[in-house]
Enzyme design. Structure first.
Site, short mmCIF file in Angstrom:
data_model
loop_
_atom_site.label_atom_id
_atom_site.label_comp_id
_atom_site.label_asym_id
_atom_site.label_seq_id
_atom_site.Cartn_x
_atom_site.Cartn_y
_atom_site.Cartn_z
N ASP A 1 0.86 -1.18 0.00
CA ASP A 1 0.00 0.00 0.00
C ASP A 1 0.90 1.24 0.00
O ASP A 1 2.13 1.12 -0.01
CB ASP A 1 -0.97 -0.03 1.18
CG ASP A 1 -0.25 -0.04 2.51
OD1 ASP A 1 0.98 0.12 2.54
OD2 ASP A 1 -0.92 -0.22 3.54
N GLY B 1 0.92 3.72 2.26
CA GLY B 1 1.19 4.31 3.58
C GLY B 1 0.14 5.32 4.01
O GLY B 1 0.05 5.65 5.19
N GLY B 2 -0.66 5.78 3.06
CA GLY B 2 -1.63 6.82 3.38
C GLY B 2 -2.61 6.42 4.47
O GLY B 2 -2.85 7.17 5.42
N GLN C 1 -11.79 6.58 -4.35
CA GLN C 1 -12.43 6.96 -3.08
C GLN C 1 -13.79 7.58 -3.41
O GLN C 1 -14.29 7.38 -4.52
CB GLN C 1 -11.52 7.94 -2.32
CG GLN C 1 -10.18 7.35 -1.87
CD GLN C 1 -10.28 6.45 -0.64
OE1 GLN C 1 -11.34 6.35 0.00
NE2 GLN C 1 -9.18 5.76 -0.32
N GLY D 1 -11.38 2.97 1.09
CA GLY D 1 -12.23 3.73 2.01
C GLY D 1 -13.53 3.02 2.36
O GLY D 1 -14.47 3.64 2.83
N ASP E 1 -7.36 -7.93 0.39
CA ASP E 1 -6.42 -8.15 1.49
C ASP E 1 -7.20 -7.89 2.76
O ASP E 1 -8.14 -7.08 2.77
CB ASP E 1 -5.24 -7.19 1.44
CG ASP E 1 -5.60 -5.82 1.99
OD1 ASP E 1 -6.26 -5.05 1.27
OD2 ASP E 1 -5.27 -5.53 3.15
#
Lengths: 378, 378
Positions: free
Chosen positions: B93, B95-96, B192, B219, B269
């Site tokens: 991913d 990291g956000g 998103q 999200g 995931d």
């Protein structure tokens, strides 16, 4: 496979000896190290990896198992071997040591001990007869007599009083074992006597008179120091019969093991390899390492290139990362590597004794470990 | 092995589809479930058991790895695959998400985010360019754009403002990826838009205009409920291109996975199988079980006779004992069994789609799970 318990010495090198214990569940080459499976699991290891490490026999704790899940329950579930996925021999202690160290002791007298369970606070009684009954319910291959593990330090009088409690218990255990055990199971006596050579000698002779399948040396590595410990080992093994296995309980470091093998010990158990594995410490053929140490942060060498353990092939940098991050895999890999190191140590000791070069082998290991005093950081 | 990243749909059943993602490190049949290896380890599992479970690709977290042990360090050590003993594809991913959920956020603006590390308190900056740089240092096969994971609940205006921040970041990630990545690596955009269908649609179209190797739906599963989640999935997959993989991030239960596959999702995931494994919960073909439950104390049946996982062959009574005693082996066995259950679920889903009987397969699993609402007891 023989239905009898037997022990044969195959070669000697000084006082050191190599041989084999035969049980209905398998042969155990000696000197042997037993990984500790306290609660029906060698901590953080799959049973098949315990086997793959080279272990031929493991230890399980009567005290823990009688409290949880309970000996009667394990018997209903088909016995300890089936329960914990271990088909090789299992040695069980009598529970006496843990009653003293873990439980809130309520009463100790000639009848036995009464204590409060550390799991649920229940009041539990343990007598010589119950200790054997529990071990038979578990289906243990090598059982230990109930004794009072003499505290350290103890005055001569205290140590003597402790022996006077334990010896009648040993006799009662033998009687109970004769009526409850199955063919091929064995019962070991335990030599106590603190740091007093004459008490150790007297205890050993009294136990030999009762007659056991093997003899343990107990109550050592409790703070008396390596010198005193080895003196007591030497005093005791000098008296014990040649044709019975000798088991030094709860010991120890690689150096302790080799020094005790040199003095005629055949069997060991200790939580050190697994407990150290959960505390970032590795036993390797290059000495003892603390993987938390920053020096390993970018060390791309394997944990132990001299070991054949799969876990020892992992890079130190990765292990360092895992233990620093508190990841379970760190404890899993180090426990496996440590248990296998102890097995490889025993295998090489057996070879060295058979080849008549045990002293130089032990010196070599001592040298490897001399410079590696890295301590557990907790 | 192809040096290019590619995706092929091989069969469809309604909106569900099965196919394969090809990467230089291996082929990933879809629908695929990625076990989560947050800190360069799928928690409490040996890498070879992750492989043996049937996993073809795993996820690792950029946020965690950039903080510890550091992306530059992993690069110096030869990259993430070598470091964590995983030679198959790895998706990272950006990291956000973790910056929002784990770190003490310091500042977020069009440039990027600044936050305080939860490991050592250091101030760290993450920009779209740095997110790609870190993923390239790790050597990730499938990389994700940096986005702001919109909080839930969010008003339409908040969700729109969040998109207006993330879309320029997606463009910058694509530019950075073009200059830093290696052949065969892939970059996915992330749709998103909170629970607003028109925002999801607009975001999907904007990302498709930029052009990515695959598209994630982000999200979701953050508290909006399964119905709202599936509505957003359906809205989004209806727009996304047929010839690119679609990845629903951080989802979910077996029922969530099957309902999302029915709506055209290819990749998942989730920490659920491993986290549940550490909290006494098992996913099995007979439903979800809580092994702490007293009903298993003397249950001699295997955890999951229908699974081919070695860990699922252990008796429930033994697993009950292990989890009640807090033994590491309990978490090790349940994590392994759960990860393999998720892989078997995906394998059967792929077969069912290919055979045109996905709906009845999904109904069958739903029925098996309907009666098993046992909850995590902590």
């Amino acid at each position: 496979m023989s239905e009898r318990f037997a022990f044969t010495v195959k070669a000697r090198d000084g006082t050191a000896r190599t041989g084999a214990i035969t049980t209905p569940r398998g042969i155990v080459p000696t000197p042997a190290f037993m990984p500790v499976g306290t609660g029906a699991t060698v901590k953080a290891m799959f049973p098949e990896d315990v086997k793959a490490s080279g272990a031929d026999v493991i230890l399980a704790n009567t005290y823990h198992l009688m409290l949880r899940p309970g000996a009667e329950r394990i018997a209903r579930l088909g016995g300890l071997h089936k329960f914990m996925h271990w088909d090789g021999p299992i040695l069980t202690d009598s529970g006496g040591y843990q009653v003293m160290s873990l439980a809130k002791l309520r009463r100790i007298d000639e009848e036995g001990v009464t204590f409060q369970s550390h799991v649920d606070g229940a009041t539990v009684a343990l007598s010589p007869e119950r200790a054997i009954e529990v071990q038979c319910l578990l289906g243990s291959d090598i059982q230990m007599v109930l004794d009072e593990c003499t505290a350290h330090p103890a005055t001569r009088e205290e140590a003597k009083a402790s022996l006077e409690l334990s010896l009648p218990w040993a006799k009662r255990c033998k009687v109970a074992f004769a009526s409850m055990s199955k063919p091929g199971q064995a019962l070991f006596g335990i030599v106590q006597g603190s740091v007093y050579p004459d008490l150790r000698e007297a205890c050993a002779r009294d136990l030999m008179e009762i007659g056991f399948d093997g003899y343990a040396v107990g109550g050592l590595a409790v703070g008396e120091g390596q010198g005193a410990m080895l003196d007591m080992v030497e005093t005791t093994t000098a008296i014990l019969p040649e044709d019975r296995p000798r088991y030094l309980m709860g010991v120890g470091t690689p150096q302790d093991l080799l020094a005790s093998i040199a003095r005629g010990i055949d069997m060991f158990d200790c939580v050190l390899p697994t407990r150290s594995g959960r505390h970032c410490q590795a036993f390797t053929w290059q000495g003892r390492l603390n993987l938390r140490n920053a020096r390993y942060a970018e060390d791309q060498t394997p944990l132990d290139p001299e070991s054949s353990c799969p876990a020892a092939q992992y890079e130190k940098a990765y292990l360092h990362h895992l233990v620093r991050s508190g990841e379970a895999l760190g404890a899993m890999l180090l426990s496996y590597a440590n248990v296998q190191f102890y097995q490889e140590l025993m295998a090489r000791a057996r070879e060295a004794i058979a080849a008549g070069r045990f002293a130089s082998f032990a010196d070599d290991v001592k040298r490897r470990y001399a410079g590696s005093g890295e301590e557990v950081e907790e």
